[in-house]
Scaffold this motif. Structure first.
Motif, PDB file in Angstrom:
ATOM      1  N   GLY A 157      43.693  55.311  36.610  1.00  0.00           N
ATOM      2  CA  GLY A 157      44.378  55.672  37.699  1.00  0.00           C
ATOM      3  C   GLY A 157      43.660  55.515  38.856  1.00  0.00           C
ATOM      4  O   GLY A 157      44.231  55.028  39.953  1.00  0.00           O
ATOM      5  N   MET A 158      42.494  56.253  39.007  1.00  0.00           N
ATOM      6  CA  MET A 158      41.556  55.932  40.190  1.00  0.00           C
ATOM      7  C   MET A 158      41.258  54.544  40.458  1.00  0.00           C
ATOM      8  O   MET A 158      41.231  54.043  41.525  1.00  0.00           O
ATOM      9  N   THR A 159      41.001  53.787  39.371  1.00  0.00           N
ATOM     10  CA  THR A 159      40.694  52.515  39.692  1.00  0.00           C
ATOM     11  C   THR A 159      41.991  51.566  40.347  1.00  0.00           C
ATOM     12  O   THR A 159      41.994  50.805  41.188  1.00  0.00           O
ATOM     13  N   VAL A 160      43.194  51.837  39.483  1.00  0.00           N
ATOM     14  CA  VAL A 160      44.404  51.334  40.204  1.00  0.00           C
ATOM     15  C   VAL A 160      44.690  51.839  41.591  1.00  0.00           C
ATOM     16  O   VAL A 160      45.057  50.935  42.623  1.00  0.00           O
ATOM     17  N   LEU A 161      44.518  52.935  41.988  1.00  0.00           N
ATOM     18  CA  LEU A 161      44.762  53.464  43.482  1.00  0.00           C
ATOM     19  C   LEU A 161      43.583  52.929  44.169  1.00  0.00           C
ATOM     20  O   LEU A 161      44.220  52.505  45.189  1.00  0.00           O
ATOM     21  N   LEU A 162      42.650  52.669  43.684  1.00  0.00           N
ATOM     22  CA  LEU A 162      41.372  51.951  44.645  1.00  0.00           C
ATOM     23  C   LEU A 162      41.932  50.508  44.838  1.00  0.00           C
ATOM     24  O   LEU A 162      41.722  50.020  46.207  1.00  0.00           O
ATOM     25  N   ALA A 163      42.299  49.779  43.762  1.00  0.00           N
ATOM     26  CA  ALA A 163      42.848  48.406  43.961  1.00  0.00           C
ATOM     27  C   ALA A 163      43.983  48.174  44.890  1.00  0.00           C
ATOM     28  O   ALA A 163      44.120  47.594  45.727  1.00  0.00           O
ATOM     29  N   ILE A 164      44.850  49.184  44.692  1.00  0.00           N
ATOM     30  CA  ILE A 164      46.204  48.996  45.345  1.00  0.00           C
ATOM     31  C   ILE A 164      45.782  49.316  46.972  1.00  0.00           C
ATOM     32  O   ILE A 164      46.471  48.435  47.708  1.00  0.00           O
ATOM     33  N   GLY A 165      45.049  50.274  47.167  1.00  0.00           N
ATOM     34  CA  GLY A 165      44.727  50.537  48.404  1.00  0.00           C
ATOM     35  C   GLY A 165      43.973  49.644  49.048  1.00  0.00           C
ATOM     36  O   GLY A 165      44.193  49.304  50.364  1.00  0.00           O
ATOM     37  N   LEU A 166      42.957  48.854  48.437  1.00  0.00           N
ATOM     38  CA  LEU A 166      42.253  47.869  49.208  1.00  0.00           C
ATOM     39  C   LEU A 166      43.138  46.549  49.438  1.00  0.00           C
ATOM     40  O   LEU A 166      43.031  45.758  50.379  1.00  0.00           O
ATOM     41  N   ILE A 167      44.125  46.445  48.460  1.00  0.00           N
ATOM     42  CA  ILE A 167      44.922  45.159  48.533  1.00  0.00           C
ATOM     43  C   ILE A 167      46.008  45.623  49.651  1.00  0.00           C
ATOM     44  O   ILE A 167      46.201  44.450  50.558  1.00  0.00           O
ATOM     45  N   ALA A 168      46.257  46.637  49.748  1.00  0.00           N
ATOM     46  CA  ALA A 168      47.441  46.885  50.787  1.00  0.00           C
ATOM     47  C   ALA A 168      46.735  47.035  52.320  1.00  0.00           C
ATOM     48  O   ALA A 168      47.646  46.804  53.280  1.00  0.00           O
ATOM     49  N   THR A 169      45.667  47.075  52.425  1.00  0.00           N
ATOM     50  CA  THR A 169      45.103  47.181  53.515  1.00  0.00           C
ATOM     51  C   THR A 169      44.479  45.861  54.246  1.00  0.00           C
ATOM     52  O   THR A 169      44.060  45.210  53.425  1.00  0.00           O
TER      53      THR A 169
END
Length: 182
Positions: free
Chosen positions: A170-182
């Protein structure tokens, strides 16, 4: 020429930094599968990403959230074997024996069963069970009840592993989504 070389090294360094971030996340996931410090690897990856990212994500709040979550998971892991043993009527000594057996099994399992992750996991579960069983068998003089209690330690460990893997993922996915979205 020097400026071009310096710019190339800076770009290459940033690229290597991002590779390291994602490698830390993958290593963290593998370590979580054997109940080790996988969430902390994602915390380290987030700290590096915080430094590398030009965008608003991740931020200090993300890092603090991941640190708190990782700390809570470590507390849950510490208590899981005890909880599983005591919930089934076992003694505190059996809980400590399950914890010590799990740590020893984690190390020995990687040598005795040289399959990455699987050997360590099996060793941890087998010795956690065996040590809790030995303590309760000695205390109760009854094999059936001792096995029932020892299974509690194994169930507690498995639940924590599932929790750690889910949190790390979950932390990895959150990090990935957050980085891709910004």
């Amino acid at each position: 020429m020097t400026e071009i070389l310096l710019q190339w090294l800076q770009t290459g360094g940033i690229w290597l930094g991002w590779v390291f971030v994602w490698l830390l996340c993958l290593v963290g996931l593998a370590l979580s599968c054997v109940s080790l410090f996988g969430t902390w690897c994602v915390v380290a990856a987030t700290a590096i990403a915080l430094y590398l990212s030009p965008g608003p994500f991740p931020n200090v709040l993300t890092l603090v959230l991941f640190v708190v979550l990782s700390g809570l998971i470590e507390l849950a892991e510490w208590a899981a074997g005890m909880w599983g043993v005591q919930r089934r009527g076992g003694s505190g000594w059996a809980g400590w024996a399950a914890l010590a057996g799990g740590i020893l099994g984690l190390i020995l399992g990687s040598f005795l069963i040289p399959v990455p992750v699987i050997g360590s996991l099996l060793g941890m579960l087998i010795l956690s069970f065996g040590c809790a069983y030995g303590v309760e068998r000695y205390r109760l003089k009854h094999s059936g009840q001792a096995a029932h209690i020892a299974w509690g330690a194994v169930i507690g460990r498995l639940l924590v592993i599932l929790l750690k893997v889910a949190a790390t993922l979950g932390m990895t996915v959150l990090l990935a989504i957050g980085l891709i979205a910004t």
